[in-house]
Scaffold this motif. Sequence first.
Motif, PDB file in Angstrom:
ATOM      1  N   THR A  12       1.954   2.677  10.300  1.00  0.00           N
ATOM      2  CA  THR A  12       1.161   1.465  10.510  1.00  0.00           C
ATOM      3  C   THR A  12      -0.093   1.771  11.304  1.00  0.00           C
ATOM      4  OG1 THR A  12       3.211   0.204  10.511  1.00  0.00           O
ATOM      5  CG2 THR A  12       1.268  -0.899  11.353  1.00  0.00           C
ATOM      6  N   PHE A  93      13.309  -3.492   4.524  1.00  0.00           N
ATOM      7  CA  PHE A  93      11.920  -3.340   4.086  1.00  0.00           C
ATOM      8  C   PHE A  93      11.796  -2.660   2.724  1.00  0.00           C
ATOM      9  CE2 PHE A  93      11.561  -3.963   8.619  1.00  0.00           C
ATOM     10  CZ  PHE A  93      10.513  -4.859   8.702  1.00  0.00           C
ATOM     11  N   ARG A 127       8.653  -0.434  10.115  1.00  0.00           N
ATOM     12  CA  ARG A 127       9.619  -0.701   9.051  1.00  0.00           C
ATOM     13  C   ARG A 127      10.935   0.064   9.211  1.00  0.00           C
ATOM     14  NH1 ARG A 127       6.281   0.239   3.725  1.00  0.00           N
ATOM     15  NH2 ARG A 127       6.017   2.204   4.792  1.00  0.00           N
ATOM     16  N   GLY A 130      15.035  -2.722  10.720  1.00  0.00           N
ATOM     17  CA  GLY A 130      15.081  -4.054  10.134  1.00  0.00           C
ATOM     18  C   GLY A 130      16.166  -4.930  10.722  1.00  0.00           C
ATOM     19  N   SER A 144      11.392  -6.403  13.330  1.00  0.00           N
ATOM     20  CA  SER A 144      11.598  -4.972  13.584  1.00  0.00           C
ATOM     21  C   SER A 144      11.506  -4.666  15.080  1.00  0.00           C
ATOM     22  CB  SER A 144      10.572  -4.142  12.823  1.00  0.00           C
ATOM     23  OG  SER A 144       9.289  -4.355  13.355  1.00  0.00           O
TER      24      SER A 144
END
Length: 161
Positions: A12, A93, A127, A130, A144
């Motif tokens: 990310t 995810f 991710r 979860g 998350s």
Amino acid sequence: MQTFSTGMSNTTRWTGMLALLVCIVAIVVMAGRVTDTVAVPLAGLLLVILSITFALSPLRYEIHGHELVVRRQVGRTTADLRGASVSRDDGAFRGLVRVFGNGGFFAFHGVFYSRRLGFVRVYARNRDHGVVVTLRNGKTWVLSPDEPDRMVAAMRAAAAS
């Protein structure tokens, strides 16, 4: 009140940085074309999109009594946990398709769809951890937290009260 952090994963972080770099390069290239009447509004639109995606990205999760609060950079979203079903799901995810929202630029948030979970609201920055929350009204959220087991236990206790 219990607070649970949600750290940004490397994927990310790098996706956000790469998208930011692309936006900056696009704005610089468009700014060099002063005669182009589309350049300035398009550069402004890119900056607005950048600002909105950052502002809506989740910062942390909080549990106040029976209420789950998703704190964002700007604002918050709340849900009543009474009667909710909460479970840890490391595969939550997998197979998510973005319907409307942000799919990796600083975070994952918005409406997503998966064959297994159906339509879900996602408030996540990573991710890997979860947690699936199915609220009493039938809506499903995917979160998350950095400590998923601790948060699941806290949400189950809040849902039972």
